[in-house]
Design a protein around this motif. Structure first.
Motif, PDB file in Angstrom:
ATOM      1  N   MET A  90       0.860  -1.199  -0.091  1.00  0.00           N
ATOM      2  CA  MET A  90      -0.031  -0.047  -0.167  1.00  0.00           C
ATOM      3  C   MET A  90       0.988   1.372   0.132  1.00  0.00           C
ATOM      4  SD  MET A  90      -3.280  -0.692  -0.363  1.00  0.00           S
ATOM      5  CE  MET A  90      -2.599  -2.210  -1.459  1.00  0.00           C
ATOM      6  N   TYR A  91       2.094   1.437   0.715  1.00  0.00           N
ATOM      7  CA  TYR A  91       3.005   2.367   0.917  1.00  0.00           C
ATOM      8  C   TYR A  91       3.503   2.410  -0.853  1.00  0.00           C
ATOM      9  CZ  TYR A  91       7.412   4.710   0.710  1.00  0.00           C
ATOM     10  OH  TYR A  91       8.464   5.654   0.552  1.00  0.00           O
ATOM     11  N   ASN A  92       3.872   1.503  -1.501  1.00  0.00           N
ATOM     12  CA  ASN A  92       4.194   1.629  -2.883  1.00  0.00           C
ATOM     13  C   ASN A  92       3.142   2.093  -3.631  1.00  0.00           C
ATOM     14  OD1 ASN A  92       7.159   0.870  -3.533  1.00  0.00           O
ATOM     15  ND2 ASN A  92       6.568  -0.336  -1.941  1.00  0.00           N
ATOM     16  N   LYS A  93       1.982   1.701  -3.611  1.00  0.00           N
ATOM     17  CA  LYS A  93       0.784   1.993  -4.384  1.00  0.00           C
ATOM     18  C   LYS A  93       0.746   3.672  -4.257  1.00  0.00           C
ATOM     19  CE  LYS A  93      -4.373   2.195  -4.450  1.00  0.00           C
ATOM     20  NZ  LYS A  93      -5.533   1.878  -3.730  1.00  0.00           N
ATOM     21  N   ARG A  94       0.650   4.121  -2.952  1.00  0.00           N
ATOM     22  CA  ARG A  94       0.567   5.510  -2.755  1.00  0.00           C
ATOM     23  C   ARG A  94       1.565   6.279  -3.341  1.00  0.00           C
ATOM     24  NH1 ARG A  94      -0.742   3.511   2.265  1.00  0.00           N
ATOM     25  NH2 ARG A  94       1.441   4.320   3.157  1.00  0.00           N
ATOM     26  N   LYS A  95       2.919   5.911  -3.003  1.00  0.00           N
ATOM     27  CA  LYS A  95       4.034   6.496  -3.906  1.00  0.00           C
ATOM     28  C   LYS A  95       4.140   6.689  -5.233  1.00  0.00           C
ATOM     29  CE  LYS A  95       9.040   6.000  -3.486  1.00  0.00           C
ATOM     30  NZ  LYS A  95      10.178   5.098  -3.275  1.00  0.00           N
ATOM     31  N   ASN A 113       1.379   5.907  -7.301  1.00  0.00           N
ATOM     32  CA  ASN A 113       0.377   5.937  -7.736  1.00  0.00           C
ATOM     33  C   ASN A 113      -0.158   5.014  -8.908  1.00  0.00           C
ATOM     34  OD1 ASN A 113      -2.366   7.717  -8.197  1.00  0.00           O
ATOM     35  ND2 ASN A 113      -1.390   8.745  -9.919  1.00  0.00           N
ATOM     36  N   TRP A 114      -0.022   3.736  -8.438  1.00  0.00           N
ATOM     37  CA  TRP A 114      -0.392   2.424  -9.129  1.00  0.00           C
ATOM     38  C   TRP A 114      -1.847   2.326  -9.283  1.00  0.00           C
ATOM     39  CZ3 TRP A 114       3.483  -0.922  -6.336  1.00  0.00           C
ATOM     40  CH2 TRP A 114       4.699  -0.830  -6.701  1.00  0.00           C
ATOM     41  N   THR A 115      -2.162   1.648 -10.347  1.00  0.00           N
ATOM     42  CA  THR A 115      -3.484   1.134 -10.648  1.00  0.00           C
ATOM     43  C   THR A 115      -3.783  -0.301  -9.861  1.00  0.00           C
ATOM     44  OG1 THR A 115      -2.768  -0.211 -12.561  1.00  0.00           O
ATOM     45  CG2 THR A 115      -3.448   2.229 -12.940  1.00  0.00           C
ATOM     46  N   ASP A 116      -4.991  -0.822 -10.094  1.00  0.00           N
ATOM     47  CA  ASP A 116      -5.374  -1.803  -9.182  1.00  0.00           C
ATOM     48  C   ASP A 116      -4.439  -3.188 -10.087  1.00  0.00           C
ATOM     49  OD1 ASP A 116      -6.689  -0.773  -7.454  1.00  0.00           O
ATOM     50  OD2 ASP A 116      -8.606  -1.159  -8.610  1.00  0.00           O
ATOM     51  N   ASP A 117      -4.238  -3.259 -11.293  1.00  0.00           N
ATOM     52  CA  ASP A 117      -3.589  -4.151 -11.921  1.00  0.00           C
ATOM     53  C   ASP A 117      -2.064  -4.104 -11.522  1.00  0.00           C
ATOM     54  OD1 ASP A 117      -5.651  -5.251 -13.188  1.00  0.00           O
ATOM     55  OD2 ASP A 117      -5.502  -3.953 -15.162  1.00  0.00           O
ATOM     56  N   GLU A 118      -1.581  -2.997 -11.379  1.00  0.00           N
ATOM     57  CA  GLU A 118      -0.293  -2.809 -10.983  1.00  0.00           C
ATOM     58  C   GLU A 118      -0.053  -3.276  -9.629  1.00  0.00           C
ATOM     59  OE1 GLU A 118       1.771   1.097 -13.624  1.00  0.00           O
ATOM     60  OE2 GLU A 118       0.076   1.454 -12.094  1.00  0.00           O
ATOM     61  N   ILE A 119      -0.769  -2.960  -8.723  1.00  0.00           N
ATOM     62  CA  ILE A 119      -0.795  -3.676  -7.294  1.00  0.00           C
ATOM     63  C   ILE A 119      -0.846  -5.063  -7.355  1.00  0.00           C
ATOM     64  CG2 ILE A 119      -2.000  -3.369  -5.064  1.00  0.00           C
ATOM     65  CD1 ILE A 119      -3.133  -0.560  -5.918  1.00  0.00           C
ATOM     66  N   LEU A 120      -1.779  -5.570  -8.130  1.00  0.00           N
ATOM     67  CA  LEU A 120      -1.787  -7.016  -8.108  1.00  0.00           C
ATOM     68  C   LEU A 120      -0.546  -7.864  -8.563  1.00  0.00           C
ATOM     69  CD1 LEU A 120      -5.542  -7.588  -9.373  1.00  0.00           C
ATOM     70  CD2 LEU A 120      -4.608  -7.932  -7.010  1.00  0.00           C
ATOM     71  N   ASP A 121       0.059  -6.980  -9.724  1.00  0.00           N
ATOM     72  CA  ASP A 121       1.071  -7.499 -10.212  1.00  0.00           C
ATOM     73  C   ASP A 121       2.224  -7.603  -9.042  1.00  0.00           C
ATOM     74  OD1 ASP A 121       3.004  -8.406 -12.269  1.00  0.00           O
ATOM     75  OD2 ASP A 121       4.024  -6.639 -12.491  1.00  0.00           O
ATOM     76  N   PHE A 122       2.408  -6.365  -8.415  1.00  0.00           N
ATOM     77  CA  PHE A 122       3.519  -6.250  -7.480  1.00  0.00           C
ATOM     78  C   PHE A 122       3.278  -7.382  -6.286  1.00  0.00           C
ATOM     79  CE2 PHE A 122       5.420  -3.954  -3.861  1.00  0.00           C
ATOM     80  CZ  PHE A 122       6.514  -3.853  -4.233  1.00  0.00           C
ATOM     81  N   ARG A 123       2.085  -7.401  -5.929  1.00  0.00           N
ATOM     82  CA  ARG A 123       1.714  -8.327  -4.779  1.00  0.00           C
ATOM     83  C   ARG A 123       2.028  -9.934  -5.143  1.00  0.00           C
ATOM     84  NH1 ARG A 123      -3.339  -6.739  -3.669  1.00  0.00           N
ATOM     85  NH2 ARG A 123      -2.763  -5.684  -1.853  1.00  0.00           N
ATOM     86  N   THR A 124       1.985 -10.235  -6.129  1.00  0.00           N
ATOM     87  CA  THR A 124       2.473 -11.419  -6.631  1.00  0.00           C
ATOM     88  C   THR A 124       3.988 -11.682  -6.578  1.00  0.00           C
ATOM     89  OG1 THR A 124       2.499 -11.215  -9.208  1.00  0.00           O
ATOM     90  CG2 THR A 124       0.244 -11.955  -7.891  1.00  0.00           C
ATOM     91  N   LYS A 125       4.774 -10.558  -6.888  1.00  0.00           N
ATOM     92  CA  LYS A 125       6.207 -10.690  -6.663  1.00  0.00           C
ATOM     93  C   LYS A 125       6.884 -10.160  -5.379  1.00  0.00           C
ATOM     94  CE  LYS A 125       6.126  -9.301 -11.597  1.00  0.00           C
ATOM     95  NZ  LYS A 125       6.397  -8.415 -12.587  1.00  0.00           N
ATOM     96  N   SER A 126       6.189  -9.500  -4.638  1.00  0.00           N
ATOM     97  CA  SER A 126       6.854  -8.795  -3.511  1.00  0.00           C
ATOM     98  C   SER A 126       6.671  -9.728  -2.157  1.00  0.00           C
ATOM     99  CB  SER A 126       6.249  -7.459  -3.402  1.00  0.00           C
ATOM    100  OG  SER A 126       6.932  -6.873  -1.837  1.00  0.00           O
ATOM    101  N   LYS A 127       7.765 -10.078  -1.435  1.00  0.00           N
ATOM    102  CA  LYS A 127       7.787 -10.608  -0.471  1.00  0.00           C
ATOM    103  C   LYS A 127       8.313  -9.628   0.855  1.00  0.00           C
ATOM    104  CE  LYS A 127       6.514 -14.655  -1.927  1.00  0.00           C
ATOM    105  NZ  LYS A 127       5.000 -14.632  -2.150  1.00  0.00           N
TER     106      LYS A 127
END
Length: 67
Positions: free
Chosen positions: A33-38, A40-54
């Protein structure tokens, strides 16, 4: 502060006779969520990042101390 049990889900610590738990999944969600705000990601970008980020956090070793 004293670190207690550490597991793949998180860790416990004691501070002033109070036991607390740090949940790695919650930390990761906060990181996303920090990266989303920083960024300004779309929902698709968040979903992609969520699958990769640990990641559960990041330290800026080049930052100037607050004190």
């Amino acid at each position: 502060m004293r670190i207690g049990e550490v597991t793949s889900e998180g860790f416990t610590f004691n501070n002033l006779d109070k036991e607390s738990f740090v949940d790695f999944k919650e930390c990761n969600e906060n990181w996303i969520m920090y990266n989303k705000r920083k960024n300004n990601w779309t929902d698709d970008e968040i979903l992609d990042f969520r699958t990769k980020s640990k990641c559960v956090g990041q330290r800026d070793i080049c930052a100037k101390p607050l004190i």
